[in-house]
Motif scaffolding. Structure first.
Motif, PDB file in Angstrom:
ATOM      1  N   PRO A 118       0.819  -1.225   0.000  1.00 16.02           N
ATOM      2  CA  PRO A 118       0.000   0.000   0.000  1.00 16.02           C
ATOM      3  C   PRO A 118       0.851   1.274   0.000  1.00 16.02           C
ATOM      4  N   LEU A 119       2.025   1.212   0.653  1.00 16.53           N
ATOM      5  CA  LEU A 119       2.909   2.387   0.666  1.00 16.53           C
ATOM      6  C   LEU A 119       3.496   2.640  -0.715  1.00 16.53           C
ATOM      7  N   LEU A 120       3.802   1.544  -1.426  1.00 15.76           N
ATOM      8  CA  LEU A 120       4.279   1.707  -2.802  1.00 15.76           C
ATOM      9  C   LEU A 120       3.176   2.287  -3.690  1.00 15.76           C
ATOM     10  N   GLY A 121       1.931   1.851  -3.439  1.00 18.30           N
ATOM     11  CA  GLY A 121       0.800   2.433  -4.161  1.00 18.30           C
ATOM     12  C   GLY A 121       0.633   3.900  -3.844  1.00 18.30           C
ATOM     13  N   LEU A 122       0.832   4.244  -2.569  1.00 13.98           N
ATOM     14  CA  LEU A 122       0.743   5.650  -2.162  1.00 13.98           C
ATOM     15  C   LEU A 122       1.862   6.471  -2.799  1.00 13.98           C
ATOM     16  N   PHE A 123       3.047   5.868  -2.899  1.00 14.34           N
ATOM     17  CA  PHE A 123       4.162   6.543  -3.559  1.00 14.34           C
ATOM     18  C   PHE A 123       3.807   6.850  -5.016  1.00 14.34           C
ATOM     19  N   GLY A 124       3.202   5.869  -5.695  1.00 11.43           N
ATOM     20  CA  GLY A 124       2.763   6.090  -7.072  1.00 11.43           C
ATOM     21  C   GLY A 124       1.716   7.190  -7.153  1.00 11.43           C
ATOM     22  N   THR A 125       0.836   7.238  -6.152  1.00  9.04           N
ATOM     23  CA  THR A 125      -0.181   8.285  -6.114  1.00  9.04           C
ATOM     24  C   THR A 125       0.456   9.664  -5.990  1.00  9.04           C
ATOM     25  N   VAL A 126       1.475   9.759  -5.132  1.00  8.31           N
ATOM     26  CA  VAL A 126       2.184  11.034  -4.953  1.00  8.31           C
ATOM     27  C   VAL A 126       2.864  11.450  -6.258  1.00  8.31           C
ATOM     28  N   VAL A 127       3.494  10.471  -6.931  1.00 12.69           N
ATOM     29  CA  VAL A 127       4.138  10.772  -8.222  1.00 12.69           C
ATOM     30  C   VAL A 127       3.093  11.274  -9.215  1.00 12.69           C
TER      31      VAL A 127
END
Length: 202
Positions: A118-127
């Motif tokens: 989920p944190l990697l998904g959140l990172f993608g969201t931030v990008v």
């Protein structure tokens, strides 16, 4: 598939790698944690029967060491059958700890993937959000860049959840299965010691 990856942007590659590792671990643990490979129900009576017929032989020890995980625990006790009860118990406990580590193999990695996805998904969201804000210009917004930023944000969020949910479910399933198998191995080992020392009927 390539179009989806392109729409999701470069952050999706972290999640793709995580999903591949998770699937590999799940498949390997499903295969390795079969009851027949860890604690077969008919092993104890077979070992007791052979012990009473032929005693402790090199062939029996070798077969147990090459067989299921429970067999290695039994082999540790049988090798010390002429020692005191405490020595037999200690050798079985040592073999049990080694067996537990083997059963736990890769579960920490699977749990970490479940937590990190989920944190990697959140990172993608931030990008994706950065891409969206970058599409703003003094004359308006760049619709192509805006759309790409939105797709990066949504695809990464969705894929992060998609990786995390099965990973955590399988992690908890394997964790409970390992705990149950460890308890079963302990009970079987206690029965073996009691039978060998004449404290219990086979």
């Amino acid at each position: 598939m390539f179009a989806l990856i392109e729409a999701a942007g470069w952050p999706i590659w972290f999640l793709i790698v995580a999903s591949i590792v998770a699937v590999a671990i799940i498949g390997e643990r499903l295969w390795s944690l079969r009851q027949s490979q860890v604690v077969p129900k008919d092993l104890l009576p077979k070992v007791v029967q052979e012990y009473r017929k032929n005693g402790v032989t090199e062939e029996l020890i070798a077969r147990l060491n090459q067989g299921p995980v429970l067999g290695r625990v039994f082999a540790a006790g049988l090798k010390n059958i002429r020692s005191s009860r405490e020595v037999i118990k200690d050798s079985i406990e040592e073999a049990g700890r080694a067996a537990t580590q083997e059963l736990d193999r890769f579960l920490t990695t699977l749990g970490s993937i479940a937590a990190v996805a989920p944190l990697l998904g959140l990172f993608g969201t931030v990008v994706g959000m950065i891409e969206i804000f970058g599409s703003q210009t003094p004359t308006g917004s760049n619709p192509i860049q805006l759309g790409h930023g939105i797709s990066i944000a949504l695809y990464n969020t969705a894929f992060g959840i998609l990786v995390a949910v099965p990973s955590i479910l399988f992690y908890r399933y394997f964790r409970a299965k390992v705990d149950a198998m460890v308890v079963e191995m302990e009970l079987q080992a206690i029965k073996l010691v009691e039978v060998l020392l004449g404290e219990r009927k086979a």
